[in-house]
Write a protein that holds these residues in place. Sequence first.
Motif, PDB file in Angstrom:
ATOM      1  N   UNK A 278      -2.117 -21.890 -10.943  1.00 24.23           N
ATOM      2  CA  UNK A 278      -3.059 -22.252  -9.884  1.00 24.23           C
ATOM      3  C   UNK A 278      -3.812 -21.049  -9.335  1.00 24.23           C
ATOM      4  N   UNK A 279      -3.149 -19.895  -9.244  1.00 22.81           N
ATOM      5  CA  UNK A 279      -3.721 -18.731  -8.570  1.00 22.81           C
ATOM      6  C   UNK A 279      -5.023 -18.259  -9.211  1.00 22.81           C
ATOM      7  N   UNK A 280      -5.136 -18.442 -10.505  1.00 22.89           N
ATOM      8  CA  UNK A 280      -6.353 -17.997 -11.197  1.00 22.89           C
ATOM      9  C   UNK A 280      -7.512 -18.968 -11.014  1.00 22.89           C
ATOM     10  N   UNK A 281      -7.254 -20.124 -10.379  1.00 23.74           N
ATOM     11  CA  UNK A 281      -8.283 -21.166 -10.307  1.00 23.74           C
ATOM     12  C   UNK A 281      -8.644 -21.559  -8.882  1.00 23.74           C
ATOM     13  N   UNK A 283     -10.588 -20.667  -5.156  1.00 22.63           N
ATOM     14  CA  UNK A 283     -11.926 -20.118  -4.898  1.00 22.63           C
ATOM     15  C   UNK A 283     -11.870 -19.267  -3.641  1.00 22.63           C
ATOM     16  N   UNK A 284     -11.945 -17.934  -3.772  1.00 20.56           N
ATOM     17  CA  UNK A 284     -11.954 -17.157  -5.031  1.00 20.56           C
ATOM     18  C   UNK A 284     -10.556 -17.109  -5.647  1.00 20.56           C
ATOM     19  N   UNK A 285     -10.454 -16.601  -6.893  1.00 25.69           N
ATOM     20  CA  UNK A 285      -9.127 -16.471  -7.510  1.00 25.69           C
ATOM     21  C   UNK A 285      -8.196 -15.634  -6.643  1.00 25.69           C
ATOM     22  N   UNK A 286      -6.934 -16.017  -6.646  1.00 22.78           N
ATOM     23  CA  UNK A 286      -5.981 -15.509  -5.661  1.00 22.78           C
ATOM     24  C   UNK A 286      -5.211 -14.286  -6.161  1.00 22.78           C
ATOM     25  N   UNK A 287      -5.249 -13.219  -5.381  1.00 25.55           N
ATOM     26  CA  UNK A 287      -4.335 -12.102  -5.588  1.00 25.55           C
ATOM     27  C   UNK A 287      -2.930 -12.569  -5.232  1.00 25.55           C
ATOM     28  N   UNK A 288      -1.936 -12.232  -6.066  1.00 23.88           N
ATOM     29  CA  UNK A 288      -0.596 -12.790  -5.837  1.00 23.88           C
ATOM     30  C   UNK A 288       0.488 -11.868  -6.379  1.00 23.88           C
ATOM     31  N   UNK A 289       1.636 -11.921  -5.726  1.00 25.08           N
ATOM     32  CA  UNK A 289       2.834 -11.268  -6.243  1.00 25.08           C
ATOM     33  C   UNK A 289       3.364 -12.142  -7.384  1.00 25.08           C
ATOM     34  N   UNK A 290       3.483 -11.542  -8.550  1.00 22.02           N
ATOM     35  CA  UNK A 290       3.879 -12.306  -9.742  1.00 22.02           C
ATOM     36  C   UNK A 290       5.399 -12.366  -9.843  1.00 22.02           C
ATOM     37  N   UNK A 291       5.939 -13.574  -9.729  1.00 17.39           N
ATOM     38  CA  UNK A 291       7.357 -13.785 -10.014  1.00 17.39           C
ATOM     39  C   UNK A 291       7.523 -14.057 -11.510  1.00 17.39           C
ATOM     40  N   UNK A 324       2.342  -7.210  -9.592  1.00 13.64           N
ATOM     41  CA  UNK A 324       1.281  -7.554  -8.650  1.00 13.64           C
ATOM     42  C   UNK A 324      -0.005  -7.821  -9.402  1.00 13.64           C
ATOM     43  N   UNK A 325      -0.614  -8.968  -9.130  1.00 16.56           N
ATOM     44  CA  UNK A 325      -1.834  -9.360  -9.829  1.00 16.56           C
ATOM     45  C   UNK A 325      -2.992  -9.409  -8.835  1.00 16.56           C
ATOM     46  N   UNK A 326      -3.966  -8.529  -9.020  1.00 11.68           N
ATOM     47  CA  UNK A 326      -5.119  -8.451  -8.113  1.00 11.68           C
ATOM     48  C   UNK A 326      -6.264  -9.316  -8.660  1.00 11.68           C
ATOM     49  N   UNK A 327      -6.767 -10.195  -7.777  1.00 16.12           N
ATOM     50  CA  UNK A 327      -7.913 -11.032  -8.140  1.00 16.12           C
ATOM     51  C   UNK A 327      -8.944 -10.992  -6.999  1.00 16.12           C
ATOM     52  N   UNK A 328      -9.856 -11.913  -7.030  1.00 21.70           N
ATOM     53  CA  UNK A 328     -11.016 -11.871  -6.137  1.00 21.70           C
ATOM     54  C   UNK A 328     -10.725 -12.071  -4.668  1.00 21.70           C
TER      55      UNK A 328
END
Length: 333
Positions: A278-281, A283-291, A324-328
């Motif tokens: 879901x995080x990549x989709x 608006x805007x794409x979500x920066x998230x801590x990746x489990x 850690x995944x950085x997005x928009x």
Amino acid sequence: MPITIADVAIRAGVSKTTVSRVLNGKGELGQATAARVRAVIKELGYVPSDRAVGLARGRARVVGMLVPSLTWPWMGEVLQGAVDVVESEGYGLLLFTCNRGDESMRRFASQVSAKSFDGLLVVEPEGTLDYITALHDRGLPVILIDDRGRQPQFPSVQTTNRAGALAAAEHLLALGRRRPLVVTGLHRFGCTSERLAGFAEGYARAGLPLDPHLVVEGDFTLDCGRAAAQRLLAAGTPFDAVFAHNDLSAAGALQALRAAGRRVPEDVAVVGFDDLPLAAHTHPPLTSVHQPLRQMGEVAARALIAHFDGTPLPATPTVIPTTFTVRGSTSGA
């Protein structure tokens, strides 16, 4: 007609028990007898089923898995990781949920009594840890996935909730965000206290203790994230970032911010936790801590099946770190 163990026994002039012993390497057999049975097996093209061989060895060749519900947003990832390993090793998976409360647990207990599975993977349904511990103490191999800070007295596979939240704080601080809204999970969950502690530690190190009015208890749903952001926006309470304890709550906050005309990330940066598809989709794409959810399921299943083959279960928790995944929603990209 398929060839059976009885066909092999008749052709070789031995009992079915003798054929079974040859197949499973059990019992004292003369070399000539064993060689004759193996020759007949080859001649007839007999292929024993995995289940038949497992039962002969005192195993069901089935892994049990107990989870609270399949509606949890990240459960599918954990389950897929476990299934990938279980199926590749020729085992079946018997899945139990607790959707019906006590009734579900009674059905689960009946399958435990029937020895329907060889070992158990658990994402702990609330209130069941004592029962699961008792099963382990009685000899059932058990591995807990995502121990939520409880530190059970049997093997577990977990991730770094506190370190992941600390990384979120450091990221937001590097962006100059000084007043974060924190939408937590339910306080009774260990992961909630760990994530809150890690995030608070990051801000405390920077000399910016969290404003308690900006720490809101949620329940890991879209609605709680949306409601928390709406309430503060309506009250005129300033905040320049959101750290939500899961991606659904973060997505709800994004909705509220967009509806209020706030720009993300220019006005408010938003970080979630889990890094679900879901995080990549959003608006805007979500920066998230990746489990590492799928990997956690894989590692737990692999350790359990290795135990069936004689490898001791891990004596200490297996910890797979977050990333850690950085997005928009924070980068503006």
